[in-house]
Design an enzyme around this catalytic site. Structure first.
Site, PDB file in Angstrom:
ATOM      1  N   HIS A 162       0.764  -1.131   0.043  1.00  0.00           N
ATOM      2  CA  HIS A 162      -0.306   0.180  -0.085  1.00  0.00           C
ATOM      3  C   HIS A 162       0.884   1.525   0.096  1.00  0.00           C
ATOM      4  CE1 HIS A 162      -3.952   2.423   1.256  1.00  0.00           C
ATOM      5  NE2 HIS A 162      -2.958   2.703   1.574  1.00  0.00           N
ATOM      6  N   ASP A 176      -1.728 -10.237   0.441  1.00  0.00           N
ATOM      7  CA  ASP A 176      -1.605  -9.568   0.131  1.00  0.00           C
ATOM      8  C   ASP A 176      -2.482  -8.846  -0.836  1.00  0.00           C
ATOM      9  OD1 ASP A 176       0.806  -8.100  -0.753  1.00  0.00           O
ATOM     10  OD2 ASP A 176       1.778  -9.626  -2.307  1.00  0.00           O
ATOM     11  N   GLU A 185       0.352  -1.802   4.493  1.00  0.00           N
ATOM     12  CA  GLU A 185       1.433   0.218   4.443  1.00  0.00           C
ATOM     13  C   GLU A 185       2.217  -0.832   5.632  1.00  0.00           C
ATOM     14  OE1 GLU A 185      -0.076   4.265   4.463  1.00  0.00           O
ATOM     15  OE2 GLU A 185      -1.265   3.226   5.699  1.00  0.00           O
TER      16      GLU A 185
END
Length: 618
Positions: free
Chosen positions: A513, A561, A570
């Site tokens: 992310h 994932d 993230e």
């Protein structure tokens, strides 16, 4: 006088002849003495001494070397032997130089050192401002070049610093914590960084952060009334609008406004930034001018934090949504400890060891999050840091009582990390649940691993083989094994067989992310919504953000994932800083900590006794 001739005739001895013979004998003796007094040459001696068979022999020749006379034959043989030996040695050396050399390869880097090198690269990918050509992240470029200057309410240069996570916001609170953690790790383990070839790199990372912090307030003044808390906006609750969370664009392509948030009563932020500058001043102590500049800025910030009480995230600010600070008392203890180490001023130590401040920080009441070290709660970090002071300098009264309490509480927290105690649950794969099963667990795990590792090194440096958990004694190896087990989980020894450090190992997250990593650098400038297709794409990121530690698995060791699920994928500055600190503490050979550098500004605990008085004279 007549004698008898044996041949039959008479023998007459004349007196005259006798006298003549005596004279002749005396003359011959004089001649012999004269002859003997003259030195015979070599030829004459050979004539006199030569026997009947020596006439045809060849005469030996000699060489006079000044201090000794040697046979010419021996001299020539010796000279020839020396010349031959010299030629032989020269030939051997020539052969050695011309044949190819096969140097013994250096030993391979251990896993922790390899991971350390990658984890530091994440900070290169998060840089804001003019990053230059030597940033080693090919898909990044200059960004945020108008930060602060485009906000008419501020109008100051805020270019630089780091983006916090997968967005382009600069949150100063967790950024300052990250820089403090990196500095702490350098102070303790500079030799390990140097052995890994990363000392210059990590110092550059720290300086990039501290240079930015010096821009966020009037660092040349002694007294200030405001500091910058944040650059960029992330709140999307007020409807769609172009900001750093609503838009999905590369930082280099941002065209929307980036507001600046200042605070006037923010003790937590000010004390944390002071800690960052103070710790960095020890890292850069050999650069006297820069170190003094950092110390001055730290003093100004800490003074502001003490005088203007309040939480930086109070009042429903944008920061409260993402990095809400629950208290500023722990920052007073944490920041006070670092200020004391950086300046040697005992007033900071007095503040950091004030029982009332420690009580407000939660030192005496426990709770479910007691012992959880994070960007919000620095109490246990401060307690470990001040236990160091007691172990090595033992300042005594009036600090001993509270320092002993901090030391004992640090020991209890170390006990709570061990699997034989039930303070924290563990997943089936062995990951400690310091955030009690909530998302994004790895940042807390990395911090705990560092504290356990550095605390064990403190004990070893103090010649203490272990510590007590109630009646049970545990060796320092137990703590190190805990730290290694948790870091090994992050690096791939887990039920998923996945490394949660991007770029490390054979299998790691491919859908991180992160805006910059997920959008290709193809010359196309996507607008605010134009980048959504990359956010929602099922394909792996076109750019690998090497060294990013993602948020981590859930409480069942599961991991998705998926780029849009930031609770799994993230990375953050604070998380990576804790990981870097843990990795360097475990890396390479076991060299231990640097006992003295952190005390470089601390004066002697006890005054030097005066010289003895002069001898009494009557």
């Amino acid at each position: 006088m007549f004698g008898r001739d044996p041949w039959g005739g008479a023998l007459e001895i004349s007196n005259a002849d006798s006298a003549t013979d005596d004279d002749r004998s005396r003359n011959l003796q004089d001649i012999d003495r004269a002859a003997l007094s003259r030195q015979l040459d070599e030829t004459q001696q050979s004539w006199l001494l030569a026997g009947p068979g020596d006439a045809g022999k060849k005469k030996k020749k000699y060489v006079d070397l000044g201090c000794v006379v040697v046979s010419r034959k021996i001299f020539l043989w010796t000279l020839g032997a020396l010349l031959g030996a010299g030629l032989l040695v020269g030939l051997v050396m020539l052969i050695i130089k011309t044949i190819p050399h096969h140097h013994k390869p250096p030993p391979p880097l251990d896993d922790y050192t390899q991971a350390l090198r990658k984890a530091l690269m994440f900070f290169n990918a998060q840089k804001s401002g003019p990053i230059g050509k030597h940033n080693n992240v090919s898909w990044r470029g200059n960004s945020g070049m108008k930060d602060g200057l485009s906000d008419d309410s501020v109008r100051k240069n805020l270019v630089g610093g780091y983006y916090d996570a997968g967005d382009a916001i600069k949150f100063n609170f967790p950024m300052a914590y990250a820089m403090t953690m990196l500095s702490w790790s350098v102070i303790e383990y500079s030799a390990k960084y140097e052995a890994a070839g990363e000392l210059g790199h990590v110092k550059d990372i720290i300086k990039w952060g501290t240079d930015y912090f010096l821009k966020t307030f009037n660092s040349s003044a002694d007294t200030i009334d405001r500091i910058v808390a944040q650059v960029g906006q992330g709140d999307t609750s007020k409807g769609p609008g172009p900001n750093d969370h609503y838009c999905w664009v590369r930082p280099e392509d941002i065209a929307y406004p980036r507001p600046v948030y200042e605070c006037h009563s923010c003790s937590d932020l000010a004390a944390e930034m002071a800690a960052a500058l103070a710790a960095a001043s020890i890292v850069f102590k050999d650069s006297k001018t820069y170190s003094e500049k950092l110390v001055h800025g730290a003093k100004t910030l800490f003074k502001f934090g003490r005088n203007q009480r309040g939480r930086y995230s109070a009042g429903g600010s944008d920061a409260a949504i993402f990095y809400n600070s629950t208290s500023y008392w722990d920052e007073f203890v944490w920041g006070g400890a670092w200020m004391y180490y950086a300046t040697g001023n005992v007033s900071y130590l007095t503040l950091a060891t004030t029982p009332g401040i420690a009580k407000h920080a939660g030192a005496f009441w426990g709770g479910p999050d007691y012992g959880v070290f994070s960007w919000d709660n620095k109490l246990i970090g401060a307690q470990v840091l001040l236990s160091r002071l007691r172990l090595f300098l033992s300042p005594g009264y009036p600090y001993e009582e509270i320092l002993r309490t901090f030391h004992n509480q640090s020991s209890l927290v170390m006990c709570s990390y061990l699997p034989m105690y039930t303070s924290f649950n563990r997943t089936r794969g062995g990951l400690i649940q310091l955030n009690h099963g909530r998302p994004q667990p790895l940042q807390y795990v990395a911090n705990a691993a560092f504290l356990a590792s550095v605390f064990s090194d403190y004990l070893e440096a103090a010649d203490t083989p272990g510590w007590y958990c109630g009646p049970n004694f545990y060796s320092i190896d137990v703590l190190r094994n805990f730290a290694k087990r948790q870091i090994d989980y992050i690096l791939g020894n887990n039920p998923q067989k996945m490394s949660y450090l991007v770029g490390y190992g054979k299998r790691y997250p491919k859908h991180v992310h992160h805006r910059g990593a997920s959008i290709p650098k193809n010359g196309v400038r996507y607008n605010c919504k134009g980048g959504w297709k990359w956010r929602d794409s099922k394909k792996p990121n076109p750019n690998t953000i090497v060294g990013a530690m993602v948020a981590g698995p859930d409480r069942h060791d599961g991991f998705r994932d998926v780029r849009t699920n930031y609770n799994y994928t993230e990375p953050t500055l604070a998380g990576n800083a804790g990981l870097v600190a843990a990795l360097v503490s475990l890396s390479g050979v076991k060299t231990g900590i640097d006992k003295n550098t952190i005390f470089s500004a601390v004066p002697p605990m006890f005054p030097v006794p005066p010289p003895p008085p002069p001898a009494w004279k009557p």
